[in-house]
Design an enzyme around this catalytic site. Structure first.
Site, PDB file in Angstrom:
ATOM      1  N   ASN A   1       0.856  -1.196   0.000  1.00 58.08           N
ATOM      2  CA  ASN A   1       0.000   0.000   0.000  1.00 58.08           C
ATOM      3  C   ASN A   1       0.892   1.246   0.000  1.00 58.08           C
ATOM      4  O   ASN A   1       2.114   1.142  -0.026  1.00 58.08           O
ATOM      5  CB  ASN A   1      -0.965  -0.027   1.188  1.00 58.08           C
ATOM      6  CG  ASN A   1      -0.208  -0.105   2.494  1.00 58.08           C
ATOM      7  OD1 ASN A   1       0.545   0.804   2.847  1.00 58.08           O
ATOM      8  ND2 ASN A   1      -0.366  -1.222   3.209  1.00 58.08           N
TER       9      ASN A   1
ATOM     10  N   PHE B   1      -4.688   3.190  14.632  1.00 55.48           N
ATOM     11  CA  PHE B   1      -5.033   4.196  13.633  1.00 55.48           C
ATOM     12  C   PHE B   1      -6.130   3.575  12.772  1.00 55.48           C
ATOM     13  O   PHE B   1      -6.132   2.360  12.572  1.00 55.48           O
ATOM     14  CB  PHE B   1      -3.834   4.513  12.726  1.00 55.48           C
ATOM     15  CG  PHE B   1      -2.929   5.595  13.240  1.00 55.48           C
ATOM     16  CD1 PHE B   1      -2.038   5.351  14.270  1.00 55.48           C
ATOM     17  CD2 PHE B   1      -2.955   6.867  12.678  1.00 55.48           C
ATOM     18  CE1 PHE B   1      -1.193   6.350  14.726  1.00 55.48           C
ATOM     19  CE2 PHE B   1      -2.116   7.867  13.127  1.00 55.48           C
ATOM     20  CZ  PHE B   1      -1.224   7.613  14.163  1.00 55.48           C
TER      21      PHE B   1
ATOM     22  N   LYS C   1     -13.727   0.133  15.026  1.00 57.77           N
ATOM     23  CA  LYS C   1     -12.442  -0.571  15.209  1.00 57.77           C
ATOM     24  C   LYS C   1     -11.964  -0.457  16.661  1.00 57.77           C
ATOM     25  O   LYS C   1     -11.409  -1.404  17.223  1.00 57.77           O
ATOM     26  CB  LYS C   1     -11.387  -0.004  14.245  1.00 57.77           C
ATOM     27  CG  LYS C   1     -11.659  -0.434  12.811  1.00 57.77           C
ATOM     28  CD  LYS C   1     -10.717   0.201  11.796  1.00 57.77           C
ATOM     29  CE  LYS C   1     -11.137  -0.223  10.388  1.00 57.77           C
ATOM     30  NZ  LYS C   1     -10.409   0.441   9.320  1.00 57.77           N
TER      31      LYS C   1
ATOM     32  N   LYS D   1     -11.516  -4.078  18.396  1.00 55.72           N
ATOM     33  CA  LYS D   1     -10.135  -4.501  18.652  1.00 55.72           C
ATOM     34  C   LYS D   1      -9.736  -4.267  20.110  1.00 55.72           C
ATOM     35  O   LYS D   1      -8.576  -4.423  20.471  1.00 55.72           O
ATOM     36  CB  LYS D   1      -9.172  -3.771  17.704  1.00 55.72           C
ATOM     37  CG  LYS D   1      -9.480  -4.054  16.219  1.00 55.72           C
ATOM     38  CD  LYS D   1      -8.438  -3.479  15.282  1.00 55.72           C
ATOM     39  CE  LYS D   1      -8.930  -3.539  13.839  1.00 55.72           C
ATOM     40  NZ  LYS D   1      -7.877  -3.763  12.859  1.00 55.72           N
TER      41      LYS D   1
HETATM   42  O1  PMT Z   1       2.745   6.140   6.522  1.00 51.23           O
HETATM   43  P1  PMT Z   1       2.191   7.470   6.047  1.00 51.23           P
HETATM   44  O2  PMT Z   1       2.416   7.685   4.571  1.00 51.23           O
HETATM   45  O3  PMT Z   1       2.672   8.620   6.878  1.00 51.23           O
HETATM   46  O4  PMT Z   1       0.599   7.407   6.208  1.00 51.23           O
HETATM   47  C1  PMT Z   1       0.039   7.363   7.481  1.00 51.23           C
HETATM   48  C2  PMT Z   1      -1.121   6.356   7.557  1.00 51.23           C
HETATM   49  C3  PMT Z   1      -2.251   6.852   6.681  1.00 51.23           C
HETATM   50  C4  PMT Z   1      -0.666   4.975   7.087  1.00 51.23           C
HETATM   51  C5  PMT Z   1      -1.533   6.288   9.078  1.00 51.23           C
HETATM   52  O5  PMT Z   1      -1.910   7.556   9.518  1.00 51.23           O
HETATM   53  C6  PMT Z   1      -2.693   5.316   9.283  1.00 51.23           C
HETATM   54  O6  PMT Z   1      -3.840   5.660   9.170  1.00 51.23           O
HETATM   55  N1  PMT Z   1      -2.364   4.050   9.632  1.00 51.23           N
HETATM   56  C7  PMT Z   1      -3.316   2.942   9.767  1.00 51.23           C
HETATM   57  C8  PMT Z   1      -3.483   2.258   8.450  1.00 51.23           C
HETATM   58  C9  PMT Z   1      -4.406   1.060   8.523  1.00 51.23           C
HETATM   59  O7  PMT Z   1      -3.987  -0.030   8.216  1.00 51.23           O
HETATM   60  O8  PMT Z   1      -5.608   1.308   8.971  1.00 51.23           O
HETATM   61  P2  PMT Z   1      -6.777   0.187   9.086  1.00 51.23           P
HETATM   62  O9  PMT Z   1      -7.973   0.994   9.367  1.00 51.23           O
HETATM   63  O10 PMT Z   1      -6.755  -0.729   7.922  1.00 51.23           O
HETATM   64  O11 PMT Z   1      -6.371  -0.657  10.351  1.00 51.23           O
HETATM   65  C10 PMT Z   1      -6.800  -0.302  11.662  1.00 51.23           C
HETATM   66  C11 PMT Z   1      -5.719  -0.619  12.663  1.00 51.23           C
HETATM   67  O12 PMT Z   1      -5.506  -2.038  12.705  1.00 51.23           O
HETATM   68  C12 PMT Z   1      -4.386   0.010  12.344  1.00 51.23           C
HETATM   69  O13 PMT Z   1      -3.820   0.470  13.544  1.00 51.23           O
HETATM   70  C13 PMT Z   1      -3.560  -1.145  11.765  1.00 51.23           C
HETATM   71  O14 PMT Z   1      -2.180  -1.006  12.068  1.00 51.23           O
HETATM   72  C14 PMT Z   1      -4.175  -2.342  12.479  1.00 51.23           C
HETATM   73  N2  PMT Z   1      -4.100  -3.597  11.713  1.00 51.23           N
HETATM   74  C15 PMT Z   1      -4.753  -3.721  10.514  1.00 51.23           C
HETATM   75  C16 PMT Z   1      -4.704  -4.925   9.837  1.00 51.23           C
HETATM   76  C17 PMT Z   1      -3.980  -6.003  10.384  1.00 51.23           C
HETATM   77  N3  PMT Z   1      -3.871  -7.159   9.756  1.00 51.23           N
HETATM   78  N4  PMT Z   1      -3.358  -5.852  11.560  1.00 51.23           N
HETATM   79  C18 PMT Z   1      -3.410  -4.666  12.222  1.00 51.23           C
HETATM   80  O15 PMT Z   1      -2.820  -4.531  13.306  1.00 51.23           O
END
Ligand code: PMT
Length: 402
Positions: A211, A324, A338, A342
């Site tokens: 991504n 996040f 979330k 979580k």
């Molecule tokens: O890296 P940059 O270019 O500075 O951009 C920043 C960002 C947009 C990546 C950051 O601010 C951000 O939003 N990060 C979270 C990205 C994400 O995967 O979001 P999600 O909504 O899909 O996941 C929710 C949370 O679960 C996140 O904390 C993620 O780390 C976690 N997760 C998701 C999937 C997975 N298999 N395991 C996880 O732990």
């Protein structure tokens, strides 16, 4: 700047000892009281007299040379210091410290020390990368030592790479920042694990799914944590950013590797900040050879990766979990979902369609939502500044709810 601060400088034997003389001079000019202890090999490079003149204090190197009969020198020096710097630190000394060996004046003092100890290694690039040295460094991190990582450049041995003692001016800046911040270091004594960047899921030797995460947000969170006094572990997917000074960087590639690395540090963590954009799916089969193209369409069967944050939420004891949520629609609603599913303490909701933020940009716009539903919107600002403000808000709110 450093008036009344007592700094004990342990100098071990490498060519960078000459820079330690400059370091003593700079620390003294900044107002610190400096005492110097040398290993015998350090004395092969520079005479103790140079340090004595620069520090205006006796220089110590012999554990059995008790200059004052009323005190035991190695205990007295260990107790005297507000901060102990080991600069330069050789591979040998790192090995001794990691194994509790006290066979000379500097190593004996360090075993008796209760003050914070900062280690500034300097050595040949291959020595620095040797598995035994890396293992010893890991152990010292676990024991609570802080590192001033060597910088990259031309090394005295002729190689170019990582291994140069950090410049004395920079070390003084770090020391100064430490004493300034230690008056108000809300994360002092805390362990913070931050994840950053994308994960990369291989399809075959030349292709992968990933991504657009650049790692900027996560690296800013790690930098803010270390500046607030935390022992900080940064677990990063593949990015092209320089590691913030003072953090322990662990590089991973896939979601599975990130899971393993996070679990390694989870038990002892006080806060886990999951800024990484972890792949939700990975190819079911990773081909050993490059897949050949064929006429018509192709499809790749995907399977779910483990949700790392959900796994942490299910095992949570005393840790504070911060997720996040990267959303493109109904950000707050999905983000709050979330937080709940979580078992998080906070979620930082990131509408990645906002032109002032999201993936890759230097700035971001987010809303911090706490477990009890309180929303704290942050306007667009640089990710570095935002990270500080987010962590401050989290720590303050965390204190209230303890
Ligand atoms: O890296 P940059 O270019 O500075 O951009 C920043 C960002 C947009 C990546 C950051 O601010 C951000 O939003 N990060 C979270 C990205 C994400 O995967 O979001 P999600 O909504 O899909 O996941 C929710 C949370 O679960 C996140 O904390 C993620 O780390 C976690 N997760 C998701 C999937 C997975 N298999 N395991 C996880 O732990």
């Amino acid at each position: 700047m450093l008036a009344d601060k007592k700094i004990l400088l342990c100098v071990t034997g490498g060519i960078a000892v000459y820079k330690a003389v400059v370091l003593v001079s700079k620390l003294s000019q900044a107002g610190a009281q400096v005492k110097v202890v040398m290993s015998r090999s350090a004395m092969q490079f520079v005479q103790p007299l140079s340090f004595q003149v620069m520090s205006r204090n006796d220089v110590y190197w012999d554990t059995f040379d008790e200059k004052e009969s009323s005190v035991i020198a190695h205990i007295d020096l260990a107790d005297w210091a507000d901060l102990i710097l080991v600069a330069p630190t050789t591979a040998n000394f790192i090995g001794k410290l990691a194994n509790g060996i006290a066979d000379d004046m500097p190593s004996t003092i360090l075993l008796a020390a209760t003050a914070p100890v900062w280690i500034a290694p300097a050595m040949n690039v291959h020595m620095y990368e040797h598995p035994a040295v890396l293992r010893n460094i890991d152990r010292l991190y676990e024991d609570g030592y802080r590192f001033i990582e060597p910088s990259e450049g031309f090394l005295a041995c002729g190689y170019v790479g990582k291994g140069r003692l950090e410049e004395p001016e920079r070390i003084v800046e770090l020391v100064d920042a430490y004493f300034n911040e230690s008056r108000d270091l809300p994360l002092a004594g805390k362990k913070v694990v931050v994840t950053a960047g994308p994960t990369l899921e291989r399809i075959d030797p030349v292709r992968y799914i990933s991504n657009f995460s650049s790692g900027k947000m996560g690296y800013a969170m790690a930098q803010a944590a270390v500046e607030m006094g935390a022992e900080t572990i940064l677990i990063s997917g593949p990015v092209s950013l320089e590691s913030p000074k003072g953090v322990k960087l662990i590089c991973i590639e896939s979601a599975a590797e990130m899971l393993d690395a996070v679990l390694d540090y989870y038990q002892d963590a006080d806060y886990v900040v999951k800024s990484a954009a972890v792949a939700d799916y990975r190819p079911m089969t990773v081909h050993d050879q490059k897949m050949k193209k064929k006429d018509g369409t192709a499809s790749i069967e995907l399977e779910r990766t483990t949700d790392i944050l959900k796994t942490l939420g299910a095992q949570k004891t005393t840790q504070r979990l911060i997720g996040f949520a990267a959303e493109t629609t109904d950000a707050l609603t999905y983000g709050k979902g979330k937080l709940e599913s979580k078992n998080l303490d906070w979620i930082i909701v990131n509408d990645v369609t906002d032109p002032n933020g999201g993936f890759g940009s230097d700035s971001n716009v987010v809303t911090l939502v706490s477990r009890d539903g309180v929303e704290h919107p942050f306007p667009a600002m640089e990710k570095k500044e935002l990270a500080k403000q987010l962590l401050k808000a989290i720590v303050q709110e965390g204190k209230r709810s303890l």
